[in-house]
Design a protein around this motif. Structure first.
Motif, PDB file in Angstrom:
ATOM      1  N   LYS A  61       0.841  -1.197   0.000  1.00  0.00           N
ATOM      2  CA  LYS A  61       0.000   0.000   0.000  1.00  0.00           C
ATOM      3  C   LYS A  61       0.874   1.244   0.000  1.00  0.00           C
ATOM      4  O   LYS A  61       1.871   1.327   0.694  1.00  0.00           O
ATOM      5  CB  LYS A  61      -0.901   0.028   1.229  1.00  0.00           C
ATOM      6  CG  LYS A  61      -2.082  -0.870   1.151  1.00  0.00           C
ATOM      7  CD  LYS A  61      -2.978  -0.602   2.308  1.00  0.00           C
ATOM      8  CE  LYS A  61      -4.392  -0.934   1.948  1.00  0.00           C
ATOM      9  NZ  LYS A  61      -5.325  -0.554   2.977  1.00  0.00           N
ATOM     10  N   LYS A  62       0.472   2.201  -0.820  1.00  0.00           N
ATOM     11  CA  LYS A  62       1.156   3.492  -0.844  1.00  0.00           C
ATOM     12  C   LYS A  62       0.578   4.352   0.280  1.00  0.00           C
ATOM     13  O   LYS A  62      -0.597   4.271   0.608  1.00  0.00           O
ATOM     14  CB  LYS A  62       0.927   4.192  -2.181  1.00  0.00           C
ATOM     15  CG  LYS A  62       1.367   3.387  -3.371  1.00  0.00           C
ATOM     16  CD  LYS A  62       2.760   3.741  -3.746  1.00  0.00           C
ATOM     17  CE  LYS A  62       3.082   3.167  -5.095  1.00  0.00           C
ATOM     18  NZ  LYS A  62       4.161   2.277  -5.113  1.00  0.00           N
ATOM     19  N   SER A  63       1.405   5.188   0.834  1.00  0.00           N
ATOM     20  CA  SER A  63       0.919   6.035   1.921  1.00  0.00           C
ATOM     21  C   SER A  63       0.010   7.125   1.363  1.00  0.00           C
ATOM     22  O   SER A  63       0.058   7.472   0.179  1.00  0.00           O
ATOM     23  CB  SER A  63       2.087   6.652   2.688  1.00  0.00           C
ATOM     24  OG  SER A  63       2.555   7.800   2.025  1.00  0.00           O
ATOM     25  N   PHE A  78       1.965  10.015  -0.172  1.00  0.00           N
ATOM     26  CA  PHE A  78       2.459   9.783  -1.529  1.00  0.00           C
ATOM     27  C   PHE A  78       1.348  10.032  -2.551  1.00  0.00           C
ATOM     28  O   PHE A  78       1.574  10.660  -3.586  1.00  0.00           O
ATOM     29  CB  PHE A  78       2.993   8.352  -1.653  1.00  0.00           C
ATOM     30  CG  PHE A  78       3.482   8.030  -3.027  1.00  0.00           C
ATOM     31  CD1 PHE A  78       4.706   8.487  -3.461  1.00  0.00           C
ATOM     32  CD2 PHE A  78       2.704   7.270  -3.886  1.00  0.00           C
ATOM     33  CE1 PHE A  78       5.158   8.197  -4.735  1.00  0.00           C
ATOM     34  CE2 PHE A  78       3.144   6.973  -5.160  1.00  0.00           C
ATOM     35  CZ  PHE A  78       4.366   7.441  -5.592  1.00  0.00           C
ATOM     36  N   ARG A  79       0.176   9.546  -2.258  1.00  0.00           N
ATOM     37  CA  ARG A  79      -0.955   9.757  -3.175  1.00  0.00           C
ATOM     38  C   ARG A  79      -1.311  11.235  -3.298  1.00  0.00           C
ATOM     39  O   ARG A  79      -1.594  11.729  -4.387  1.00  0.00           O
ATOM     40  CB  ARG A  79      -2.176   8.977  -2.697  1.00  0.00           C
ATOM     41  CG  ARG A  79      -2.008   7.503  -2.855  1.00  0.00           C
ATOM     42  CD  ARG A  79      -3.226   6.778  -2.396  1.00  0.00           C
ATOM     43  NE  ARG A  79      -3.020   5.331  -2.462  1.00  0.00           N
ATOM     44  CZ  ARG A  79      -3.931   4.449  -2.216  1.00  0.00           C
ATOM     45  NH1 ARG A  79      -5.139   4.833  -1.885  1.00  0.00           N
ATOM     46  NH2 ARG A  79      -3.651   3.169  -2.285  1.00  0.00           N
TER      47      ARG A  79
END
Length: 82
Positions: free
Chosen positions: A57-59, A62-63
Motif C-alpha cells: 500500500k502506498k501512503s 504519496f498519493r
C-alpha cells in the motif's frame, strides 16, 4: 547551611576537601554492569516476502503528492493553452 534535613551540612565541605586534596582522596570508581564482550549481531532475521499479486500500500502522503503534481501539470497545460 542547608535547610533540607536529608542533606548533611558537612557533605559539601568533605567533597571539596576530597576534590582539592593532593593525595587524590578516596574516590570509588563505579564500573558499568554491561557485558564487555562483543557477541555480534543476529544475522538470521526472517525475510518478509509479500504474496504474489499484492502490491504494498502506498501512503496517503504519496498519493496526495502524486495528485498535486498531476493537478499542477494540468494547470500548466491550461495556462499554456490560454
Amino acid at each position: 547551611m542547608s535547610s533540607d534535613p536529608n542533606v548533611p551540612d558537612h557533605g559539601l565541605e568533605e567533597l571539596q576537601k576530597k576534590l582539592y586534596d593532593r593525595a587524590g582522596g578516596d574516590f570509588k570508581v563505579r564500573r558499568s554492569d554491561l557485558d564487555p564482550v562483543y557477541k555480534g549481531v543476529n544475522q538470521d532475521w526472517p525475510v518478509e516476502v509479500s504474496p504474489p499479486g499484492l502490491r504494498p500500500k502506498k501512503s496517503i502522503w504519496f498519493r496526495l503528492l502524486l495528485w498535486s503534481f498531476i493537478f499542477f501539470l494540468a494547470a500548466l497545460g491550461v495556462a499554456y493553452y490560454l
